[in-house]
Motif scaffolding. Structure first.
Motif, PDB file in Angstrom:
ATOM      1  N   LYS A   1       0.826  -1.204   0.000  1.00  0.00           N
ATOM      2  CA  LYS A   1       0.000   0.000   0.000  1.00  0.00           C
ATOM      3  C   LYS A   1       0.866   1.262   0.000  1.00  0.00           C
ATOM      4  CE  LYS A   1      -3.856  -2.386   0.494  1.00  0.00           C
ATOM      5  NZ  LYS A   1      -4.831  -2.505  -0.598  1.00  0.00           N
ATOM      6  N   THR A   2       0.340   2.339  -0.585  1.00  0.00           N
ATOM      7  CA  THR A   2       0.982   3.647  -0.535  1.00  0.00           C
ATOM      8  C   THR A   2       0.360   4.446   0.603  1.00  0.00           C
ATOM      9  OG1 THR A   2       1.444   3.692  -2.908  1.00  0.00           O
ATOM     10  CG2 THR A   2       1.383   5.813  -1.765  1.00  0.00           C
ATOM     11  N   CYS A   3       1.200   4.930   1.507  1.00  0.00           N
ATOM     12  CA  CYS A   3       0.707   5.591   2.719  1.00  0.00           C
ATOM     13  C   CYS A   3       1.268   7.002   2.833  1.00  0.00           C
ATOM     14  CB  CYS A   3       1.099   4.806   3.964  1.00  0.00           C
ATOM     15  SG  CYS A   3       0.565   3.075   3.953  1.00  0.00           S
ATOM     16  N   ILE A   4       0.384   7.975   3.025  1.00  0.00           N
ATOM     17  CA  ILE A   4       0.808   9.346   3.304  1.00  0.00           C
ATOM     18  C   ILE A   4       1.034   9.474   4.805  1.00  0.00           C
ATOM     19  CG2 ILE A   4       0.196  11.791   3.199  1.00  0.00           C
ATOM     20  CD1 ILE A   4      -1.802  11.059   0.974  1.00  0.00           C
ATOM     21  N   VAL A   5       2.183   9.983   5.206  1.00  0.00           N
ATOM     22  CA  VAL A   5       2.459  10.256   6.616  1.00  0.00           C
ATOM     23  C   VAL A   5       2.385  11.763   6.803  1.00  0.00           C
ATOM     24  CG1 VAL A   5       4.162  10.118   8.465  1.00  0.00           C
ATOM     25  CG2 VAL A   5       3.878   8.202   6.888  1.00  0.00           C
ATOM     26  N   TYR A   6       1.488  12.199   7.692  1.00  0.00           N
ATOM     27  CA  TYR A   6       1.228  13.635   7.843  1.00  0.00           C
ATOM     28  C   TYR A   6       1.197  14.008   9.325  1.00  0.00           C
ATOM     29  CZ  TYR A   6      -1.056  18.157   6.999  1.00  0.00           C
ATOM     30  OH  TYR A   6      -1.352  19.500   6.943  1.00  0.00           O
TER      31      TYR A   6
ATOM     32  N   ASP B   1       9.614  -0.273   5.567  1.00  0.00           N
ATOM     33  CA  ASP B   1      10.341  -1.339   4.888  1.00  0.00           C
ATOM     34  C   ASP B   1       9.969  -2.696   5.462  1.00  0.00           C
ATOM     35  OD1 ASP B   1      11.629   0.465   3.267  1.00  0.00           O
ATOM     36  OD2 ASP B   1      13.408   0.617   4.546  1.00  0.00           O
ATOM     37  N   VAL B   2       9.843  -2.732   6.800  1.00  0.00           N
ATOM     38  CA  VAL B   2       9.500  -3.991   7.475  1.00  0.00           C
ATOM     39  C   VAL B   2       8.101  -4.447   7.079  1.00  0.00           C
ATOM     40  CG1 VAL B   2       8.977  -5.001   9.730  1.00  0.00           C
ATOM     41  CG2 VAL B   2      11.045  -3.641   9.435  1.00  0.00           C
ATOM     42  N   ILE B   3       7.167  -3.503   7.033  1.00  0.00           N
ATOM     43  CA  ILE B   3       5.777  -3.835   6.728  1.00  0.00           C
ATOM     44  C   ILE B   3       5.588  -4.152   5.252  1.00  0.00           C
ATOM     45  CG2 ILE B   3       3.432  -2.854   6.624  1.00  0.00           C
ATOM     46  CD1 ILE B   3       4.076  -1.342   9.186  1.00  0.00           C
ATOM     47  N   GLY B   4       6.418  -3.518   4.392  1.00  0.00           N
ATOM     48  CA  GLY B   4       6.284  -3.732   2.959  1.00  0.00           C
ATOM     49  C   GLY B   4       5.347  -2.738   2.304  1.00  0.00           C
ATOM     50  N   ALA B   5       5.227  -1.549   2.934  1.00  0.00           N
ATOM     51  CA  ALA B   5       4.380  -0.498   2.375  1.00  0.00           C
ATOM     52  C   ALA B   5       5.244   0.632   1.845  1.00  0.00           C
ATOM     53  CB  ALA B   5       3.416   0.023   3.443  1.00  0.00           C
ATOM     54  N   ARG B   6       4.637   1.514   1.040  1.00  0.00           N
ATOM     55  CA  ARG B   6       5.364   2.634   0.441  1.00  0.00           C
ATOM     56  C   ARG B   6       5.097   3.903   1.248  1.00  0.00           C
ATOM     57  NH1 ARG B   6       3.789   6.191  -4.636  1.00  0.00           N
ATOM     58  NH2 ARG B   6       5.702   7.404  -4.904  1.00  0.00           N
ATOM     59  N   TYR B   7       6.165   4.595   1.644  1.00  0.00           N
ATOM     60  CA  TYR B   7       6.081   5.818   2.445  1.00  0.00           C
ATOM     61  C   TYR B   7       6.123   7.045   1.543  1.00  0.00           C
ATOM     62  CZ  TYR B   7       8.042   9.612   5.364  1.00  0.00           C
ATOM     63  OH  TYR B   7       8.306  10.811   5.986  1.00  0.00           O
TER      64      TYR B   7
ATOM     65  N   PHE C   1       0.834  14.807  -0.371  1.00  0.00           N
ATOM     66  CA  PHE C   1      -0.483  14.331  -0.791  1.00  0.00           C
ATOM     67  C   PHE C   1      -0.430  13.792  -2.213  1.00  0.00           C
ATOM     68  CE2 PHE C   1      -4.557  14.886  -2.899  1.00  0.00           C
ATOM     69  CZ  PHE C   1      -5.367  14.140  -2.060  1.00  0.00           C
ATOM     70  N   CYS C   2      -1.024  12.638  -2.405  1.00  0.00           N
ATOM     71  CA  CYS C   2      -1.159  12.095  -3.756  1.00  0.00           C
ATOM     72  C   CYS C   2      -2.464  11.309  -3.837  1.00  0.00           C
ATOM     73  CB  CYS C   2       0.040  11.220  -4.129  1.00  0.00           C
ATOM     74  SG  CYS C   2       0.318   9.810  -3.056  1.00  0.00           S
ATOM     75  N   TYR C   3      -3.144  11.424  -4.951  1.00  0.00           N
ATOM     76  CA  TYR C   3      -4.459  10.799  -5.098  1.00  0.00           C
ATOM     77  C   TYR C   3      -4.376   9.283  -5.184  1.00  0.00           C
ATOM     78  CZ  TYR C   3      -6.673  15.335  -5.733  1.00  0.00           C
ATOM     79  OH  TYR C   3      -7.141  16.599  -5.531  1.00  0.00           O
ATOM     80  N   SER C   4      -3.186   8.756  -5.458  1.00  0.00           N
ATOM     81  CA  SER C   4      -3.049   7.308  -5.556  1.00  0.00           C
ATOM     82  C   SER C   4      -2.834   6.648  -4.193  1.00  0.00           C
ATOM     83  CB  SER C   4      -1.863   6.959  -6.468  1.00  0.00           C
ATOM     84  OG  SER C   4      -0.653   7.472  -5.933  1.00  0.00           O
ATOM     85  N   ALA C   5      -2.778   7.450  -3.118  1.00  0.00           N
ATOM     86  CA  ALA C   5      -2.523   6.901  -1.786  1.00  0.00           C
ATOM     87  C   ALA C   5      -3.659   5.981  -1.350  1.00  0.00           C
ATOM     88  CB  ALA C   5      -2.332   8.022  -0.780  1.00  0.00           C
ATOM     89  N   ASP C   6      -3.286   4.972  -0.558  1.00  0.00           N
ATOM     90  CA  ASP C   6      -4.276   4.024  -0.044  1.00  0.00           C
ATOM     91  C   ASP C   6      -4.661   4.311   1.402  1.00  0.00           C
ATOM     92  OD1 ASP C   6      -4.245   2.104  -2.374  1.00  0.00           O
ATOM     93  OD2 ASP C   6      -2.123   2.027  -1.807  1.00  0.00           O
ATOM     94  N   ILE C   7      -3.729   4.862   2.180  1.00  0.00           N
ATOM     95  CA  ILE C   7      -3.947   5.085   3.615  1.00  0.00           C
ATOM     96  C   ILE C   7      -3.307   6.411   4.010  1.00  0.00           C
ATOM     97  CG2 ILE C   7      -3.512   4.198   5.958  1.00  0.00           C
ATOM     98  CD1 ILE C   7      -3.236   1.396   4.694  1.00  0.00           C
ATOM     99  N   LEU C   8      -3.983   7.173   4.874  1.00  0.00           N
ATOM    100  CA  LEU C   8      -3.408   8.379   5.471  1.00  0.00           C
ATOM    101  C   LEU C   8      -3.085   8.077   6.925  1.00  0.00           C
ATOM    102  CD1 LEU C   8      -2.735  11.430   5.369  1.00  0.00           C
ATOM    103  CD2 LEU C   8      -5.109  11.862   6.073  1.00  0.00           C
ATOM    104  N   ILE C   9      -1.823   8.307   7.314  1.00  0.00           N
ATOM    105  CA  ILE C   9      -1.394   8.066   8.703  1.00  0.00           C
ATOM    106  C   ILE C   9      -1.079   9.411   9.335  1.00  0.00           C
ATOM    107  CG2 ILE C   9       0.266   6.901  10.199  1.00  0.00           C
ATOM    108  CD1 ILE C   9       0.774   4.944   7.857  1.00  0.00           C
ATOM    109  N   LEU C  10      -1.768   9.743  10.411  1.00  0.00           N
ATOM    110  CA  LEU C  10      -1.634  11.046  11.054  1.00  0.00           C
ATOM    111  C   LEU C  10      -0.822  10.934  12.342  1.00  0.00           C
ATOM    112  CD1 LEU C  10      -5.310  12.349  10.680  1.00  0.00           C
ATOM    113  CD2 LEU C  10      -3.353  12.894   9.233  1.00  0.00           C
TER     114      LEU C  10
ATOM    115  N   PRO D   1      -9.037   4.742   4.181  1.00  0.00           N
ATOM    116  CA  PRO D   1      -8.766   4.663   5.626  1.00  0.00           C
ATOM    117  C   PRO D   1      -7.814   5.737   6.141  1.00  0.00           C
ATOM    118  CG  PRO D   1      -8.559   2.505   4.582  1.00  0.00           C
ATOM    119  CD  PRO D   1      -8.675   3.508   3.483  1.00  0.00           C
ATOM    120  N   ILE D   2      -8.060   6.160   7.389  1.00  0.00           N
ATOM    121  CA  ILE D   2      -7.173   7.064   8.106  1.00  0.00           C
ATOM    122  C   ILE D   2      -6.757   6.381   9.403  1.00  0.00           C
ATOM    123  CG2 ILE D   2      -6.992   9.272   9.329  1.00  0.00           C
ATOM    124  CD1 ILE D   2      -8.882  10.482   7.316  1.00  0.00           C
ATOM    125  N   LEU D   3      -5.446   6.292   9.629  1.00  0.00           N
ATOM    126  CA  LEU D   3      -4.916   5.678  10.845  1.00  0.00           C
ATOM    127  C   LEU D   3      -4.196   6.710  11.690  1.00  0.00           C
ATOM    128  CD1 LEU D   3      -3.301   2.334   9.570  1.00  0.00           C
ATOM    129  CD2 LEU D   3      -5.556   2.656  10.591  1.00  0.00           C
TER     130      LEU D   3
END
Length: 397
Positions: A211-216, A232-238, A242-251, A277-279
């Motif tokens: 997944k592609t995740c925005i960190v904000y 890297d451990v989880i296997g997600a993209r940091y 902001f990008c419209y292709s993101a899958d998850i927003l992490i606040l 989703p927002i985490l």
């Protein structure tokens, strides 16, 4: 200092600012300019402003900063003569100032022998909580962030105006989200945070893989480097934009609290339209622990001392992280960073490399200065990195 610290949105208040001969020692108490601007319904209604004769030579570095010279201050009144008028002017108003808690209020309280007991709002502490994503919360940085003019900074009346403009910009946030109870710098127990979004049985079906995740927003628990390692451990993209292709927003923690209270900026508003989703920071770290924390090798940053509201300074190089990241982490935990050793310092933290030098007898300038202050009655704790900071590999849940 007996005034009550507030985190509220109010319309009637007085903004105060001092210029002095220095930042610590006796020079700190030598006022060269003092201003108080009274606001009613956020509009300036009256002001008190005057140069002050410090009865000492104004250091060249202060003159360069403020443009206040010995000649300008020579004919000005001394502080004891104008302090009663200043106290009468502020009355029982709530006082507002930038870094007022650590500087202006303390000086006024000391000079007035405790006669001032007004409640106060520190825009420095307020900005730390409302704008955690900024690299620092100096008045100049905040003014530039908000597009305010800084041409006449370091003159007390202008700094009062700038501080008031900053406060007006922060009010929409602080009125809805800020309270000392809600914004505790760090939970006393992990049970205080809810992990309702985290299913403890999904470790075999990693929902963040690929997944592609925005960190904000700033994180309290992990540095940027550790966040990236965890991705890297989880296997997600940091990504940190902001990008419209993101899958998850992490606040980050503070940003997530604003989100829960319905305080949405452009980035969050844009993401909400994606209906994805927002985490929170804590949910994200929880995911990391559950999935691969045994293999990740990243460390959780903890301190062995009470740092909330405490002044600290660093010296030497650190093993746990870069000096900048150590400062950011301690600040996020509620501590107050100081660039130099001052008498009111609570902790001087010696990096592990500096600690070795200290053991061999090469103390370094900051350690020697702290010891000198202690010999004159200060209570600065000089503590090594290994004793002050504890790092642990996040345990597998």
């Amino acid at each position: 200092m007996s005034g009550k610290k507030l985190f509220t949105a109010i319309n009637d208040y007085t903004v105060v600012d001092l210029e002095t001969c220095g930042l610590y020692g006796e020079e700190r108490k030598k006022v060269i300019e003092i201003s108080a601007l009274r606001f009613r319904d956020d509009k300036l209604t009256d002001k008190f402003s005057t140069l002050v004769n410090p009865k000492m030579h104004i250091p060249n570095k202060i003159t360069q900063l403020t443009d206040i010279t010995d000649e300008m201050a020579e004919s000005a009144p001394v502080i004891k003569d104008i302090l009663p008028d200043f106290i009468d002017f502020i009355g029982d108003d709530v006082l507002i100032g930038h870094n007022i808690e650590a500087f202006d209020y303390k000086i006024i309280s000391e000079l007035s022998m405790g006669a001032v007991s007004n409640s106060y709002i520190d825009t420095y502490r307020l900005a730390q909580r409302c704008l955690p994503e900024l690299p620092n919360h100096k008045l100049e940085t905040l003014a530039q962030h908000l597009g305010l003019s800084i041409d006449d900074m370091h003159r007390s009346e202008y700094d009062c105006i700038l501080t008031q403009q900053l406060y007006v910009n922060l009010k929409p946030l602080c009125g809805k989200t800020i309270s000392p109870k809600f914004y505790s710098p760090k939970p006393t127990t992990k049970a205080q945070y809810s992990y309702a979004q985290v299913d403890p049985n999904f470790s075999d079906n990693n929902p963040m893989l690929g997944k592609t995740c925005i960190v904000y927003g700033a994180f309290q628990q992990l540095s940027v480097e550790q966040i990236k390692r965890l991705f890297d451990v989880i296997g997600a993209r940091y990504v940190d934009f902001f990008c419209y292709s993101a899958d998850i927003l992490i606040l980050g923690d503070e940003m997530h609290k604003k989100y829960l209270f319905g305080i949405y900026d452009d980035t969050i508003n844009s993401y909400l339209k994606l209906k994805k989703p927002i985490l929170s920071e804590y949910d994200f770290v929880r995911y990391g622990k559950i999935i691969f924390s045994e293999k990740g090798g990243f460390k959780e940053f903890k301190v062995n001392f009470d740092v909330v509201g405490k002044n600290f300074c660093l010296t030497g190089e650190f093993d746990v992280d870069s000096r900048e990241n150590v400062i950011n982490r301690l600040t996020n935990l509620g501590a107050i960073a100081k660039n130099n050793v001052i008498k009111s310092l609570d902790y001087l933290i010696v990096g592990n490399k500096g600690s070795e030098l200290y053991k061999s007898g090469s103390k370094g300038g900051k350690v020697e200065k702290a010891e000198d202050f202690n010999s004159k009655g200060a209570n600065i704790q000089i503590i090594s990195e290994k004793d002050f900071i504890k790092t642990e590999v996040l345990e597998y849940v």
